[in-house]
Design an enzyme around this catalytic site. Structure first.
Site, PDB file in Angstrom:
ATOM      1  CG  ASP A 172     -26.017  20.610   6.001  1.00 55.57           C
ATOM      2  OD1 ASP A 172     -25.625  20.438   7.164  1.00 55.57           O
ATOM      3  OD2 ASP A 172     -25.797  21.653   5.362  1.00 55.57           O
ATOM      4  NE  ARG A 175     -28.081  19.448   1.707  1.00 56.55           N
ATOM      5  CZ  ARG A 175     -28.848  20.506   1.871  1.00 56.55           C
ATOM      6  NH1 ARG A 175     -30.057  20.538   1.333  1.00 56.55           N
ATOM      7  NH2 ARG A 175     -28.433  21.559   2.575  1.00 56.55           N
ATOM      8  NE  ARG A 220     -32.566  22.583   9.201  1.00 61.02           N
ATOM      9  CZ  ARG A 220     -31.608  23.477   8.961  1.00 61.02           C
ATOM     10  NH1 ARG A 220     -31.920  24.707   8.549  1.00 61.02           N
ATOM     11  NH2 ARG A 220     -30.345  23.159   9.146  1.00 61.02           N
ATOM     12  CE  LYS A 260     -27.398  21.343  11.000  1.00 60.29           C
ATOM     13  NZ  LYS A 260     -27.047  21.080   9.604  1.00 60.29           N
ATOM     14  CG  HIS A 261     -27.440  26.293  13.094  1.00 57.66           C
ATOM     15  ND1 HIS A 261     -28.680  25.673  13.018  1.00 57.66           N
ATOM     16  CD2 HIS A 261     -26.835  26.044  11.907  1.00 57.66           C
ATOM     17  CE1 HIS A 261     -28.813  25.122  11.822  1.00 57.66           C
ATOM     18  NE2 HIS A 261     -27.723  25.331  11.123  1.00 57.66           N
ATOM     19  CG  HIS A 305     -29.172  29.451   3.961  1.00 60.97           C
ATOM     20  ND1 HIS A 305     -29.842  28.994   5.069  1.00 60.97           N
ATOM     21  CD2 HIS A 305     -28.314  28.465   3.605  1.00 60.97           C
ATOM     22  CE1 HIS A 305     -29.414  27.776   5.364  1.00 60.97           C
ATOM     23  NE2 HIS A 305     -28.484  27.436   4.498  1.00 60.97           N
ATOM     24  CG  ASP A 349     -23.829  27.529   8.643  1.00 60.32           C
ATOM     25  OD1 ASP A 349     -23.693  26.748   7.680  1.00 60.32           O
ATOM     26  OD2 ASP A 349     -24.939  27.788   9.147  1.00 60.32           O
TER      27      ASP A 349
END
Length: 339
Positions: free
Chosen positions: A67, A75, A141, A171-172, A184, A250
């Site tokens: 990601d 990341r 995002r 996504k999503h 999450h 996911d």
């Protein structure tokens, strides 16, 4: 070295180098890919060594993904260019759409080229969710609230990804931007009817994607199951929207996936719904449980969809990359749009 089709699981590892246990898991027939997190990254040089080791385990090589969208979801940082959140492109689109699309293309190339120089095959990007102003987890995002802006900017970003040899994963699906909870840690429920979601679906109608990741969201007026566990939603994606690429679940360790039961039940449900590759992250015990107790029917077409995402061209050399005009244009765009 194995020479079998890629399996349907994408798993993670704990550190910055492979342990013997990591190798054993990654060589399991059910495994077809590895996802990276910030804990797996120290430097571009270390990352290149790690990805080289992973790719050497299997033929065709395991798909290595991350990601790496920009903004707060990036990341790899030290030694990489800091990418702006995608909302910055949307803000520029409001005043100068042409310049914004050019910047999106430049950033897409930069994003993909830096990752490819380290042996990473795929970033789960672009985010196609509309910025309805509700979501705690999407926020900046997202490119924009307007489907037209999202389509324009996503197309530009994808052009850049493709020019650097990387596929695109939208996504999503069918849209995470309306609901407030974070999947999450919760299981969001979107109470809108299908006809009320036309704007959210517009990017999936108009943007050419290589892969799609459904949301861990229940759209109760369509199905009581979250989209990634819903044959109804995935059939709509395949048949009505005519999507022929790969479908990733996911992360099945997220709270939003708890709907389906334990790790084995989650994998079975997502696979039966139509997902081609199942992400199982941040839970080594869950990975071991699935590897020991789940059996997936062999499916050549699904394996081919995943294998098609593995880049066909060689990774660029990091030192020469930094001299490329396209790379420098991407760096300039990132610096101009920095928050």
């Amino acid at each position: 070295m194995s020479s079998t089709p890629l399996g349907p699981l994408m798993i993670d590892i704990a550190g910055t180098a492979l342990s013997d246990l990591d190798r054993a898991r990654l060589c399991h027939p059910l495994v077809g890919g590895m996802i990276l997190f910030s804990r797996n990254f120290e430097s571009p040089e270390q990352l290149a060594r790690l990805t080289g080791q992973v790719h050497a385990l299997h033929r065709p090589p395991l798909l290595i993904a991350v990601d790496h969208e920009g903004g707060r979801v990036q990341r790899c940082r030290d030694g990489f260019t800091r990418l702006p959140p995608m909302r910055r492109l949307g803000q520029e689109w409001d005043s100068d759409p042409t310049q914004a699309v050019t910047a999106a293309r430049d950033l897409g190339y930069l994003l993909a080229a830096e990752l490819r120089a380290c042996g990473v095959d795929l970033s789960f990007t672009p985010v196609l969710d509309l910025d309805w102003g509700h979501s705690r987890v999407i926020g900046d995002r997202a490119f924009h609230r307007s489907p037209a802006a999202v389509v324009d900017l996503a197309k530009g970003l994808i052009d850049g990804l493709h020019s650097a040899g990387m596929a695109a994963c939208g996504k999503h699906f069918p849209g995470h931007g309306w609901v407030e909870p974070d999947s999450h840690v919760d299981l969001p429920v979107d109470e809108r009817r299908l006809e009320d979601m036309a704007l959210d679906l517009e990017p999936y109608r108009r943007v050419r994607l290589d892969a799609v990741m459904p949301a861990h969201v229940i759209y109760r007026q369509v199905d009581e199951r979250p989209a990634g566990f819903s044959p109804l939603w995935l059939r709509l994606l395949r048949e009505e929207l005519r999507f022929a690429g790969a479908i990733f679940s996911d992360d099945l360790s997220m709270a939003g996936a708890g709907f389906a039961g334990g790790p084995v039940e989650r994998c079975a449900a997502a696979w039966q719904a139509g997902c081609d590759m199942l992400l199982l992250c941040n839970s080594p015990t869950a990975v071991d449980e699935v590897l020991h107790h789940w059996q997936a029917e062999s499916d050549v077409l699904r394996a081919q969809r995943i294998e098609s995402l593995v880049p066909r061209r060689e990774s660029p050399d990091w030192s020469s990359l930094r001299r490329e005009p396209a790379y420098l244009a991407g760096v300039a765009a990132a610096e101009r749009l920095a928050v």
